[in-house]
Design a protein around this motif. Structure first.
Motif, PDB file in Angstrom:
ATOM      1  N   TYR A  30       0.720  -1.287   0.175  1.00 35.40           N
ATOM      2  CA  TYR A  30       0.114   0.022  -0.020  1.00 35.40           C
ATOM      3  C   TYR A  30       0.890   1.319   0.036  1.00 35.40           C
ATOM      4  CZ  TYR A  30      -4.139  -2.588   1.355  1.00 35.40           C
ATOM      5  OH  TYR A  30      -5.212  -3.553   1.265  1.00 35.40           O
ATOM      6  N   TYR A  31       0.156   2.403  -0.585  1.00 27.90           N
ATOM      7  CA  TYR A  31       0.668   3.633  -0.359  1.00 27.90           C
ATOM      8  C   TYR A  31       0.187   4.135   0.942  1.00 27.90           C
ATOM      9  CZ  TYR A  31       2.922   3.864  -5.098  1.00 27.90           C
ATOM     10  OH  TYR A  31       3.740   3.654  -6.060  1.00 27.90           O
ATOM     11  N   VAL A  32       1.029   4.850   1.732  1.00 32.69           N
ATOM     12  CA  VAL A  32       0.393   5.055   3.141  1.00 32.69           C
ATOM     13  C   VAL A  32       0.627   6.552   3.477  1.00 32.69           C
ATOM     14  CG1 VAL A  32       0.641   4.594   5.584  1.00 32.69           C
ATOM     15  CG2 VAL A  32       0.996   2.800   3.969  1.00 32.69           C
ATOM     16  N   ARG A  33      -0.373   7.155   3.873  1.00 27.66           N
ATOM     17  CA  ARG A  33      -0.120   8.504   4.374  1.00 27.66           C
ATOM     18  C   ARG A  33      -0.438   8.511   6.022  1.00 27.66           C
ATOM     19  NH1 ARG A  33      -3.764  12.289   0.022  1.00 27.66           N
ATOM     20  NH2 ARG A  33      -2.565  11.996  -1.642  1.00 27.66           N
ATOM     21  N   THR A  34       0.045   9.252   6.578  1.00 25.37           N
ATOM     22  CA  THR A  34      -0.044   9.279   8.010  1.00 25.37           C
ATOM     23  C   THR A  34       0.065  10.669   8.624  1.00 25.37           C
ATOM     24  OG1 THR A  34       0.511   7.990  10.233  1.00 25.37           O
ATOM     25  CG2 THR A  34       2.158   8.767   8.928  1.00 25.37           C
ATOM     26  N   THR A  35      -0.996  10.966   9.424  1.00 27.96           N
ATOM     27  CA  THR A  35      -0.870  12.062  10.224  1.00 27.96           C
ATOM     28  C   THR A  35      -0.269  11.976  11.650  1.00 27.96           C
ATOM     29  OG1 THR A  35      -2.942  11.627  11.346  1.00 27.96           O
ATOM     30  CG2 THR A  35      -3.097  12.630   9.393  1.00 27.96           C
ATOM     31  N   VAL A  36       0.676  13.051  12.033  1.00 31.67           N
ATOM     32  CA  VAL A  36       1.070  13.245  13.323  1.00 31.67           C
ATOM     33  C   VAL A  36       1.121  14.689  13.881  1.00 31.67           C
ATOM     34  CG1 VAL A  36       3.083  11.412  12.982  1.00 31.67           C
ATOM     35  CG2 VAL A  36       3.529  14.041  12.436  1.00 31.67           C
ATOM     36  N   ARG A  37       0.920  14.910  15.160  1.00 27.86           N
ATOM     37  CA  ARG A  37       0.693  16.310  15.658  1.00 27.86           C
ATOM     38  C   ARG A  37       2.002  16.968  15.495  1.00 27.86           C
ATOM     39  NH1 ARG A  37      -1.164  15.420  21.449  1.00 27.86           N
ATOM     40  NH2 ARG A  37       0.272  13.417  21.415  1.00 27.86           N
ATOM     41  N   SER A  38       2.182  18.190  15.126  1.00 27.09           N
ATOM     42  CA  SER A  38       3.249  19.107  14.898  1.00 27.09           C
ATOM     43  C   SER A  38       3.835  19.298  16.324  1.00 27.09           C
ATOM     44  CB  SER A  38       2.916  20.209  14.104  1.00 27.09           C
ATOM     45  OG  SER A  38       1.800  21.133  14.818  1.00 27.09           O
ATOM     46  N   ASN A  39       5.040  19.413  16.566  1.00 32.80           N
ATOM     47  CA  ASN A  39       5.508  19.935  17.793  1.00 32.80           C
ATOM     48  C   ASN A  39       6.318  21.102  17.518  1.00 32.80           C
ATOM     49  OD1 ASN A  39       7.192  20.157  20.099  1.00 32.80           O
ATOM     50  ND2 ASN A  39       7.235  18.145  20.585  1.00 32.80           N
ATOM     51  N   LEU A  40       5.756  22.336  17.979  1.00 36.26           N
ATOM     52  CA  LEU A  40       6.298  23.624  17.850  1.00 36.26           C
ATOM     53  C   LEU A  40       7.363  23.910  18.460  1.00 36.26           C
ATOM     54  CD1 LEU A  40       3.362  25.886  17.819  1.00 36.26           C
ATOM     55  CD2 LEU A  40       4.425  24.618  15.623  1.00 36.26           C
ATOM     56  N   GLU A  41       7.775  23.141  19.942  1.00 37.55           N
ATOM     57  CA  GLU A  41       8.898  23.311  20.390  1.00 37.55           C
ATOM     58  C   GLU A  41      10.178  22.469  19.900  1.00 37.55           C
ATOM     59  OE1 GLU A  41       8.125  22.030  24.429  1.00 37.55           O
ATOM     60  OE2 GLU A  41       6.337  23.647  24.756  1.00 37.55           O
ATOM     61  N   LYS A  42      10.079  21.473  19.290  1.00 36.12           N
ATOM     62  CA  LYS A  42      11.151  20.860  18.938  1.00 36.12           C
ATOM     63  C   LYS A  42      10.857  19.840  17.846  1.00 36.12           C
ATOM     64  CE  LYS A  42      10.992  17.139  22.269  1.00 36.12           C
ATOM     65  NZ  LYS A  42      11.726  16.252  23.529  1.00 36.12           N
ATOM     66  N   LYS A  43      11.631  19.562  16.875  1.00 35.45           N
ATOM     67  CA  LYS A  43      11.394  18.623  15.653  1.00 35.45           C
ATOM     68  C   LYS A  43      11.366  17.267  16.146  1.00 35.45           C
ATOM     69  CE  LYS A  43      12.678  17.722  10.835  1.00 35.45           C
ATOM     70  NZ  LYS A  43      13.711  18.150   9.913  1.00 35.45           N
ATOM     71  N   ARG A  44      10.164  16.788  15.768  1.00 34.71           N
ATOM     72  CA  ARG A  44       9.832  15.455  16.269  1.00 34.71           C
ATOM     73  C   ARG A  44      10.773  14.209  15.669  1.00 34.71           C
ATOM     74  NH1 ARG A  44       3.761  13.283  17.219  1.00 34.71           N
ATOM     75  NH2 ARG A  44       4.354  14.670  18.971  1.00 34.71           N
ATOM     76  N   ASP A  45      11.585  13.407  15.965  1.00 33.22           N
ATOM     77  CA  ASP A  45      12.108  12.371  15.284  1.00 33.22           C
ATOM     78  C   ASP A  45      11.327  11.416  14.926  1.00 33.22           C
ATOM     79  OD1 ASP A  45      13.838  10.723  14.207  1.00 33.22           O
ATOM     80  OD2 ASP A  45      14.916   9.893  16.078  1.00 33.22           O
ATOM     81  N   LEU A  46      10.869  11.165  13.506  1.00 35.11           N
ATOM     82  CA  LEU A  46      10.159  10.230  12.880  1.00 35.11           C
ATOM     83  C   LEU A  46      10.977   9.047  12.102  1.00 35.11           C
ATOM     84  CD1 LEU A  46       7.588  12.779  11.578  1.00 35.11           C
ATOM     85  CD2 LEU A  46       7.421  11.270  13.853  1.00 35.11           C
ATOM     86  N   SER A  47      12.172   9.036  12.304  1.00 30.97           N
ATOM     87  CA  SER A  47      13.144   8.065  11.583  1.00 30.97           C
ATOM     88  C   SER A  47      12.422   6.654  11.715  1.00 30.97           C
ATOM     89  CB  SER A  47      14.298   8.143  12.088  1.00 30.97           C
ATOM     90  OG  SER A  47      14.666   7.851  13.531  1.00 30.97           O
ATOM     91  N   PHE A  48      11.668   6.353  13.137  1.00 29.31           N
ATOM     92  CA  PHE A  48      11.248   5.084  13.162  1.00 29.31           C
ATOM     93  C   PHE A  48      10.085   4.773  12.045  1.00 29.31           C
ATOM     94  CE2 PHE A  48       8.744   7.629  15.542  1.00 29.31           C
ATOM     95  CZ  PHE A  48       7.273   7.104  15.506  1.00 29.31           C
TER      96      PHE A  48
END
Length: 297
Positions: A30-48
């Motif tokens: 499948y092609y996948v789109r996912t949503t995450v909440r933005s973190n204005l204080e620091k960039k979230r590590d999404l490497s996983f």
């Protein structure tokens, strides 16, 4: 030539179930789109997520938040299906119940409205919880899709975790009602206590509780009394199965709600042809091995 299975939107992509779902969807082509909440204080590590096999070609990540119901439109537009997993989690009772309920319900209805607006969504799978059927105060041995938890009973007798249980119950009811009124193809899936390995950085609360005796968390021992569990991979497989099961239409969808636990009937799901793959040994072995690799044990 590889079959194009379409694009699936998974909400709440950084969570335990959602991240595992993303991994399995990518593996299924499948092609996948996912949503995450933005973190204005620091960039979230999404490497996983971005380092998952196939992610560089088939995974897109969008910022969206249940507090902003319209924020999911971009992620959903053009998709063929949605797996709505995101939910407010406030086990400590830091926010008033009404605030949590409002965010969960309005966010979910915003997602369903975006599905209608897209004109491309064929099916929505909503990830519910065993807490939507188990707590009514009625003396019954088995519950299925005909049962609902009583929010007044939860408020009176289950103050700990009650806010989460109430929001899940009210949100599922609202989602089913909206889907019926607007002709949206919606199925809800009710997992019990989800256990097993995890790829998200945060230690999932259900895995931590299931390993309370291993970790020595005596304050959580009571939560293990009469508890029913399911492997995270079976939960993911059930979601994908419902996306690919063409006969599950109309009113039957609303009945595919039970899950494989002693107190919850999973007859509707099993009757469609779904088969469970994992038992308790695999759940705990996978969870323990994962915790060792991540340094929790």
């Amino acid at each position: 030539m590889e079959e194009d299975k379409g694009t699936v939107c998974v909400t709440g992509g950084t969570g335990f179930i959602a991240s595992w779902l993303i991994m399995r969807l990518l593996e299924h082509g499948y092609y996948v789109r996912t949503t995450v909440r933005s973190n204005l204080e620091k960039k979230r590590d999404l490497s996983f997520l971005t380092h998952l096999q196939g992610a560089s070609e088939k995974l897109q990540i969008f910022n969206a938040d249940l507090s902003d119901p319209d924020s999911f439109e971009a992620a959903i537009d053009g998709c063929t299906s949605v797996l709505h997993v995101a939910t407010p989690v406030d086990f400590e009772g830091r926010e008033p119940e009404e605030v949590v309920n409002q965010r969960a319900i309005s966010g979910t209805l915003g997602i369903l409205k975006a599905c209608l607006k897209s004109k491309t969504i064929k099916r929505v799978v909503y990830t519910s919880s065993a807490s939507t059927v188990e707590f009514s105060g009625k003396n019954v041995d088995i519950v299925d899709e005909n049962f609902w938890s009583d929010v007044d009973y939860i408020r009176k007798f289950i103050p700990v975790l009650g806010s989460y249980m109430i929001s899940k119950t009210l949100t599922e009811r609202a989602a089913l009602q909206f889907a019926e009124e607007h002709g949206l193809d919606l199925v809800t899936l009710i997992p019990s206590f989800v256990v097993g390995p995890f790829i998200c950085p945060k230690f999932p609360s259900s895995v931590r509780t299931s390993l309370a005796m291993v970790l020595g968390n005596k304050e959580e021992y009571a939560h293990l009394m009469n508890i029913s569990m399911v492997h995270v991979d079976d939960v993911a497989r059930a979601h994908i199965f419902l996306l690919e099961y063409p006969e599950a239409k109309g009113s039957d969808l609303e009945e595919i709600k039970g899950y494989k636990v002693p107190e919850l009937s999973s007859r509707k799901l099993l009757d469609t042809g779904f088969k469970y793959k994992y038992g308790l040994d695999e759940m705990f072995d996978g969870a323990i091995q994962c915790c060792k690799e991540k340094g929790y044990l």
